[in-house]
Design an enzyme around this catalytic site. Sequence first.
Site, PDB file in Angstrom:
ATOM      1  N   ARG A   1       0.856  -1.189   0.000  1.00  8.67           N
ATOM      2  CA  ARG A   1       0.000   0.000   0.000  1.00  8.67           C
ATOM      3  C   ARG A   1       0.891   1.237   0.000  1.00  8.67           C
ATOM      4  O   ARG A   1       0.960   1.993   0.966  1.00  8.67           O
ATOM      5  CB  ARG A   1      -0.892  -0.036   1.218  1.00  8.67           C
ATOM      6  CG  ARG A   1      -2.335  -0.495   1.065  1.00  8.67           C
ATOM      7  CD  ARG A   1      -2.679  -1.706   0.402  1.00  8.67           C
ATOM      8  NE  ARG A   1      -4.003  -1.676  -0.227  1.00  8.67           N
ATOM      9  CZ  ARG A   1      -5.169  -1.777   0.420  1.00  8.67           C
ATOM     10  NH1 ARG A   1      -5.216  -1.910   1.703  1.00  8.67           N
ATOM     11  NH2 ARG A   1      -6.304  -1.743  -0.247  1.00  8.67           N
TER      12      ARG A   1
ATOM     13  N   GLN B   1      -0.409   2.611  -6.100  1.00 13.18           N
ATOM     14  CA  GLN B   1      -1.859   2.823  -5.968  1.00 13.18           C
ATOM     15  C   GLN B   1      -2.641   2.408  -7.208  1.00 13.18           C
ATOM     16  O   GLN B   1      -3.723   1.843  -7.101  1.00 13.18           O
ATOM     17  CB  GLN B   1      -2.149   4.290  -5.651  1.00 13.18           C
ATOM     18  CG  GLN B   1      -2.237   4.528  -4.154  1.00 13.18           C
ATOM     19  CD  GLN B   1      -2.548   5.965  -3.807  1.00 13.18           C
ATOM     20  OE1 GLN B   1      -2.918   6.757  -4.668  1.00 13.18           O
ATOM     21  NE2 GLN B   1      -2.392   6.299  -2.543  1.00 13.18           N
TER      22      GLN B   1
ATOM     23  N   ASP C   1      -3.397  -1.315  -7.339  1.00 13.06           N
ATOM     24  CA  ASP C   1      -3.935  -1.878  -6.111  1.00 13.06           C
ATOM     25  C   ASP C   1      -5.320  -2.478  -6.328  1.00 13.06           C
ATOM     26  O   ASP C   1      -6.331  -1.784  -6.335  1.00 13.06           O
ATOM     27  CB  ASP C   1      -3.974  -0.759  -5.060  1.00 13.06           C
ATOM     28  CG  ASP C   1      -4.328  -1.256  -3.684  1.00 13.06           C
ATOM     29  OD1 ASP C   1      -4.845  -2.379  -3.569  1.00 13.06           O
ATOM     30  OD2 ASP C   1      -4.094  -0.512  -2.719  1.00 13.06           O
TER      31      ASP C   1
ATOM     32  N   SER D   1      -8.001  -2.062  -3.491  1.00  9.44           N
ATOM     33  CA  SER D   1      -8.697  -0.772  -3.489  1.00  9.44           C
ATOM     34  C   SER D   1      -9.751  -0.713  -4.589  1.00  9.44           C
ATOM     35  O   SER D   1     -10.888  -0.302  -4.342  1.00  9.44           O
ATOM     36  CB  SER D   1      -7.712   0.383  -3.690  1.00  9.44           C
ATOM     37  OG  SER D   1      -6.895   0.510  -2.567  1.00  9.44           O
TER      38      SER D   1
ATOM     39  N   TYR E   1      -2.812  -0.961   8.087  1.00 10.43           N
ATOM     40  CA  TYR E   1      -3.880  -1.912   8.362  1.00 10.43           C
ATOM     41  C   TYR E   1      -4.251  -1.902   9.834  1.00 10.43           C
ATOM     42  O   TYR E   1      -3.477  -1.513  10.689  1.00 10.43           O
ATOM     43  CB  TYR E   1      -3.446  -3.326   7.970  1.00 10.43           C
ATOM     44  CG  TYR E   1      -3.459  -3.557   6.496  1.00 10.43           C
ATOM     45  CD1 TYR E   1      -4.655  -3.585   5.799  1.00 10.43           C
ATOM     46  CD2 TYR E   1      -2.284  -3.733   5.799  1.00 10.43           C
ATOM     47  CE1 TYR E   1      -4.674  -3.797   4.435  1.00 10.43           C
ATOM     48  CE2 TYR E   1      -2.285  -3.948   4.428  1.00 10.43           C
ATOM     49  CZ  TYR E   1      -3.486  -3.980   3.757  1.00 10.43           C
ATOM     50  OH  TYR E   1      -3.495  -4.190   2.407  1.00 10.43           O
TER      51      TYR E   1
END
Length: 373
Positions: free
Chosen positions: A121, A126, A129, A132, A229
Amino acid sequence: QRIAVLKETARGETRVSASPETVKKLVALGAEVAVEAGAGAVASFSDEEFRNAGAQVGPASEVLSGADIVFGVQGPDPAALSGVKPGAWVVAIMDPFGQRERVDAYAAAGLEALSMEFMPRITRAQSMDVLSSQSNLSGYKAVIAAADTYGRAFPMMMTAAGTVSAAKVFVMGVGVAGLQAIATARRLGAQVSATDVRAATREQILSLGAKPIFVENVAGIEGEGAGGYATEMSEEYQKAQAELVSSHIAKQDIVITTALIPGRAAPRLISDVQIATMKPGSVIFDLAVAQGGNVEGSVPDQVVEKHGVKIMGYSNTPAHLAADASALYARNLFNFLSAFWDKEQGGPVLDEEIGDAIRLTQGGKVVNPRLLA
Ligand code: NAD
């Protein structure tokens, strides 16, 4: 480099790992792309569109023959991958903790399995990902499905026949899915509140126009561990959280739960006793139902009625938005390959930070530290 795009075989899987758009871009990079016939049918991509984008379309045996890279949404059956080059990459959402035997089989077959959900992450990753991109759609879909099952309206309505009051929606777990759930419920006109164990989410909840519900004055609750997390919480915190949730939940019409802890069963957030305090006709959508569930009594792909409350959750929520989930997943895979594409090698070459994080198997062995620990 030859990339094979397989038709998914898992039950209920509607997505596909490439779109006509990403096929075109992969071909422009210099790759050869072969798509299994019918792979995109449920996600509204026809074989013809794939062909027009520059892909070969054919049966699995043809598509896999000589492949350097195999794309999947879920990890394909290792036994079905005959014909690929030795050491070929298999790129998918591997569910390595749930499907450990399959990971071992990739190793035994000499394949290099890359697990997209282990993508770090970090800012530069991004666009690759998949957690996500898929969670975002899941958060949206959970609210839409709950709204459809709920026997009342979401927005306040003033009509000649009288006033309909706004639904109260409570979102538990404010990660990517939870944020989208808040935004979606707000757009539908609900009164929204939300909670998380990570203190950093309070600002995010406020910025979306929802009310934060947080345990105060309990020691050791910042709740944030490696990679942003959630961590497992102390007993004291869990007790305080349960009390707070109990009093809040009794006043809610819709509850959306999204709490996950990587590599473990989902935390239990709502007990049967708490469900009994809710009003009849309320709806709970458990987004963690496939990871063991946040809600006592939730069953994947069923609407279970307890104490007049409907409890629901899908085993594969993004699969209920096949076209968008596929389009975004396919872009994640393209962004990943193109970021590492080496013109001289004519293919992707991973760096250590990302390669070591997502590589599960190599040289006949399981190599990922998260699986060896
Ligand atoms: P997730 O799916 O792992 O979990 C969902 C949410 O549930 C999290 O917010 C978590 O804190 C919460 N939760 C866990 N246990 C709980 C409990 N007992 N009670 C209430 N809530 C609980 O989360 P996610 O959506 O994958 O996001 C995890 C983190 O990664 C976040 O910090 C997010 O901002 C970050 N992130 C970073 C990037 C990036 O930089 N590339 C991309 C996406 C997410």
